[in-house]
Design a protein around this motif. Structure first.
Motif, mmCIF file in Angstrom:
data_model
loop_
_atom_site.group_PDB
_atom_site.id
_atom_site.type_symbol
_atom_site.label_atom_id
_atom_site.label_comp_id
_atom_site.label_asym_id
_atom_site.label_seq_id
_atom_site.Cartn_x
_atom_site.Cartn_y
_atom_site.Cartn_z
ATOM 1 N N LEU A 217 8.445 -4.053 -8.236
ATOM 2 C CA LEU A 217 8.819 -5.376 -7.752
ATOM 3 C C LEU A 217 9.820 -6.066 -8.670
ATOM 4 N N GLY A 218 9.975 -5.557 -9.878
ATOM 5 C CA GLY A 218 10.875 -6.165 -10.841
ATOM 6 C C GLY A 218 12.257 -5.555 -10.796
ATOM 7 N N LYS B 273 11.401 4.755 7.879
ATOM 8 C CA LYS B 273 9.997 5.151 7.781
ATOM 9 C C LYS B 273 9.318 4.548 6.562
ATOM 10 N N ASN B 274 10.070 3.777 5.781
ATOM 11 C CA ASN B 274 9.520 3.193 4.544
ATOM 12 C C ASN B 274 8.885 4.273 3.677
ATOM 13 N N THR B 275 9.588 5.374 3.563
ATOM 14 C CA THR B 275 9.042 6.539 2.868
ATOM 15 C C THR B 275 10.042 7.035 1.834
ATOM 16 N N VAL B 276 9.514 7.416 0.697
ATOM 17 C CA VAL B 276 10.300 8.008 -0.375
ATOM 18 C C VAL B 276 9.835 9.440 -0.577
ATOM 19 N N GLN C 255 0.860 -1.185 0.000
ATOM 20 C CA GLN C 255 0.000 0.000 0.000
ATOM 21 C C GLN C 255 0.894 1.232 0.000
ATOM 22 N N LEU C 256 0.499 2.200 -0.792
ATOM 23 C CA LEU C 256 1.270 3.440 -0.926
ATOM 24 C C LEU C 256 0.349 4.622 -0.664
ATOM 25 N N VAL C 257 0.811 5.537 0.142
ATOM 26 C CA VAL C 257 0.044 6.744 0.433
ATOM 27 C C VAL C 257 0.923 7.947 0.154
ATOM 28 N N SER D 104 3.780 -5.579 2.230
ATOM 29 C CA SER D 104 4.897 -6.464 1.878
ATOM 30 C C SER D 104 6.065 -5.675 1.317
ATOM 31 N N ILE D 105 6.611 -4.808 2.136
ATOM 32 C CA ILE D 105 7.664 -3.908 1.653
ATOM 33 C C ILE D 105 8.958 -4.651 1.338
#
Length: 119
Positions: free
Chosen positions: A99-100, A75-78, A3-5, A27-28
């Motif tokens: 994912l690739g 933070k799993n943030t870009v 999920q991306l916000v 599933s990061i």
């Protein structure tokens, strides 16, 4: 599933700056790269910037010298920092978790955040 916000879009005058954020959850561990695309009305979606899990970055020529991409793994943030914004930067900006081997391959998309630059 990933999920991306996204957040950080808005209305800004030409020459201004914005920082877009994209927080990933789920599933990061499956993510190889993250990136930002944009799509203006009537135009195709284009890749703006990407960053691999190893930190390698790519910036499109259209924003090179004005934008940087970075990530906070804790933070799993870009982030996409955009400076010296131009009216032609107006678009909806989408975050993608790839994912690739390449960000252009299969991945998950966020809902997008609108960036509007007034002249």
């Amino acid at each position: 599933q990933v999920q991306l916000v996204e957040s950080g879009g808005g209305l800004v005058q030409a020459g201004g700056s914005l920082r877009l954020s994209c927080a990933a959850s789920g599933s990061i561990f499956s993510i190889n790269a993250m990136g930002w695309y944009r799509q203006a009305p009537g135009k195709q979606r284009e890749l703006v910037a990407s960053i691999t899990s190893g930190g390698r970055t790519m910036i499109a020529d259209s924003v090179k010298g004005r934008s940087t991409i970075s990530r906070d793994n804790a933070k799993n943030t870009v982030y996409l920092q955009m400076n010296s914004l131009k009216p032609e930067d107006t678009a909806k900006y989408y975050c993608k978790a790839g994912l690739g081997l390449s960000i252009t391959e299969f991945g998950y998309w966020g809902q997008g955040t609108q960036v509007t630059v007034s002249s």
